[in-house]
Design a protein around this motif. Sequence first.
Motif, PDB file in Angstrom:
ATOM      1  N   GLN A 147       0.853  -1.186   0.000  1.00  0.00           N
ATOM      2  CA  GLN A 147       0.000   0.000   0.000  1.00  0.00           C
ATOM      3  C   GLN A 147       0.891   1.238   0.000  1.00  0.00           C
ATOM      4  O   GLN A 147       1.713   1.423   0.874  1.00  0.00           O
ATOM      5  CB  GLN A 147      -0.895  -0.018   1.229  1.00  0.00           C
ATOM      6  CG  GLN A 147      -1.896  -1.147   1.195  1.00  0.00           C
ATOM      7  CD  GLN A 147      -3.248  -0.697   0.720  1.00  0.00           C
ATOM      8  OE1 GLN A 147      -3.565   0.464   0.838  1.00  0.00           O
ATOM      9  NE2 GLN A 147      -4.033  -1.595   0.172  1.00  0.00           N
TER      10      GLN A 147
ATOM     11  N   LYS B 139      -1.515   7.485  -1.325  1.00  0.00           N
ATOM     12  CA  LYS B 139      -2.637   7.762  -0.422  1.00  0.00           C
ATOM     13  C   LYS B 139      -2.655   9.218   0.014  1.00  0.00           C
ATOM     14  O   LYS B 139      -3.707   9.873  -0.003  1.00  0.00           O
ATOM     15  CB  LYS B 139      -2.531   6.869   0.817  1.00  0.00           C
ATOM     16  CG  LYS B 139      -3.038   5.474   0.594  1.00  0.00           C
ATOM     17  CD  LYS B 139      -2.976   4.746   1.909  1.00  0.00           C
ATOM     18  CE  LYS B 139      -3.657   3.398   1.802  1.00  0.00           C
ATOM     19  NZ  LYS B 139      -3.596   2.685   3.065  1.00  0.00           N
TER      20      LYS B 139
ATOM     21  N   ARG C  57      -5.432  12.072  -0.819  1.00  0.00           N
ATOM     22  CA  ARG C  57      -6.178  12.759   0.235  1.00  0.00           C
ATOM     23  C   ARG C  57      -6.098  14.266   0.069  1.00  0.00           C
ATOM     24  O   ARG C  57      -7.024  14.985   0.422  1.00  0.00           O
ATOM     25  CB  ARG C  57      -5.626  12.347   1.598  1.00  0.00           C
ATOM     26  CG  ARG C  57      -6.714  12.187   2.597  1.00  0.00           C
ATOM     27  CD  ARG C  57      -6.319  11.345   3.765  1.00  0.00           C
ATOM     28  NE  ARG C  57      -5.035  11.698   4.317  1.00  0.00           N
ATOM     29  CZ  ARG C  57      -4.321  10.863   5.074  1.00  0.00           C
ATOM     30  NH1 ARG C  57      -4.786   9.671   5.326  1.00  0.00           N
ATOM     31  NH2 ARG C  57      -3.173  11.214   5.561  1.00  0.00           N
TER      32      ARG C  57
ATOM     33  N   TYR D 170      -7.053   4.108  -2.035  1.00  0.00           N
ATOM     34  CA  TYR D 170      -7.288   3.199  -0.913  1.00  0.00           C
ATOM     35  C   TYR D 170      -7.819   1.906  -1.505  1.00  0.00           C
ATOM     36  O   TYR D 170      -7.127   1.270  -2.273  1.00  0.00           O
ATOM     37  CB  TYR D 170      -8.257   3.835   0.075  1.00  0.00           C
ATOM     38  CG  TYR D 170      -7.650   5.000   0.808  1.00  0.00           C
ATOM     39  CD1 TYR D 170      -7.111   4.839   2.074  1.00  0.00           C
ATOM     40  CD2 TYR D 170      -7.582   6.243   0.224  1.00  0.00           C
ATOM     41  CE1 TYR D 170      -6.533   5.899   2.735  1.00  0.00           C
ATOM     42  CE2 TYR D 170      -6.992   7.304   0.878  1.00  0.00           C
ATOM     43  CZ  TYR D 170      -6.473   7.124   2.138  1.00  0.00           C
ATOM     44  OH  TYR D 170      -5.898   8.173   2.787  1.00  0.00           O
TER      45      TYR D 170
ATOM     46  N   MET E  27     -13.258   0.724   1.259  1.00  0.00           N
ATOM     47  CA  MET E  27     -13.181   1.938   2.075  1.00  0.00           C
ATOM     48  C   MET E  27     -14.219   2.961   1.604  1.00  0.00           C
ATOM     49  O   MET E  27     -14.910   3.583   2.408  1.00  0.00           O
ATOM     50  CB  MET E  27     -11.760   2.491   1.972  1.00  0.00           C
ATOM     51  CG  MET E  27     -11.563   3.829   2.597  1.00  0.00           C
ATOM     52  SD  MET E  27     -11.704   5.099   1.346  1.00  0.00           S
ATOM     53  CE  MET E  27     -11.364   6.536   2.298  1.00  0.00           C
TER      54      MET E  27
END
Lengths: 87, 249, 134
Positions: free
Chosen positions: B105, B110, B114, B156, B160
């Motif tokens: 990941q 990520k 965001r 993600y 989620m």
Amino acid sequence: MEVNSWVLWQFDVLILLMVVVCAVVALQLKDLVSSAITFGAYSFFMCILWTEMLAVDVAFTEAAVGAGVSTILFLGTALHVKRRAKD
Amino acid sequence: MKIIALLVSVALGVILLVATNDLPEWGDPQSPASTHLSRYYIENSMEQTSVPNFVTAVLADYRGYDTMFETAVIFCAGITVLTILRRSHRRKKKDVQPRPCREGQDIILKSAARLIAPMMQLFALYVLAHGHHSPGGGFQGGVISGASFILLSIAYDLEMLLSRLKERTIMFFSGLGVLIYAGIGAICLLLGGNFLNYSSWSKILQVSEVEARSHGMLGIEIGVFITVTFIMISLYADLASGGEMDEGL
Amino acid sequence: MANFLEAVLGQYNNWAFIILLMIGIYAMIAKNNLLKKVIGMAIFQSAIILFYVSVSLKKGATIPIIAHGHGHDHGAVAHAIDAASYANPLPHVLMLTAIVVGVATLGVALAIVQKVNRVYGTIEEDEILEKIKE
């Protein structure tokens, strides 16, 4: 030779060539994921072409829809089927 | 098969090439396509609706009935994809084969997603609200806002997104958008005007009839925005997970 | 020769959409892979959109938005608007909705492709035909 001096016709022809090349390449590639990405490039060249043909709203839609979402949808499908095409 | 296809496409090309001889000269301002109806739109839309962007004015006001059913088509397409692909039973957690790319990941991806997603949503709202004065409107804004959710679910994973935004909610909102559009038109009927003739809204909004049309357009663009946003999320969730709703791209 | 060149080059927008239409219909008929057929369909669609947009173009026109229409008093335009100085907005409207509806129907097409893959385990046309015969 008076050929449409009111638009940048050299620019126009160049983009149209790129559009046709992208279309042919997208159809000829054996790898479906590469094919989907090339189709995204095709949509993006279409978007430039339409900005140049004064259709700004259409170009905006194509940039968001064609080059963005439909590429993702093609990718999503290409990853679920056999990735290698026969032709 | 290849020869038949080649023959068909060459025949099509020749027919079209012959037909293009009858087209008016390219870029002629007096060509039939540019004289009758579009001339009326260009000359009168600013006066009648106070919207400088002709495309928005024609899309949302003069051809509002057309756009309403385009929105309905998008809604129907979303439902169709759901019906074709969705599997009612969920696979057991241990049966799901995680894709190799899922394992590491990526923290950079990520964090970037965001940061970018709220910016995209703000920009989508700007495109929606400024559609009267610049290129943009409900369709474009809706697609951008849908793409921000898709970005989050790629960075993600799909679960989620779906744990925060239930499928039921997605379908509820995509229907709500069409309902807002039709509702604004129906209220025009109640106020004594024609269906989708927003000038009758001036009685409620306490503004002139011209300005009421401008506000009515914003209202239906909001409806289009909501439908397009949620249908794009629904299309992505169905197609990227193959109807399982457990794993995205 | 010069006449011929002018006739060919002056119509290059028509050439472009005809070539794209031919590529699209060839791919729809001849390609074996269903996903390639769908790509051909999308190319066919955007060729038609290209035709409409090139019809909307006018010589010496600008984009169909009134510049500085922002600050005017609503409903009162001081100067008359010359229709020849703005590109035709009507084809833009039709094509704008066509693109968005196009992506929705593309989603349906891709869903059918995935369903075919789920049932037959392949999306190559000849293999599907063999499996149907069995």
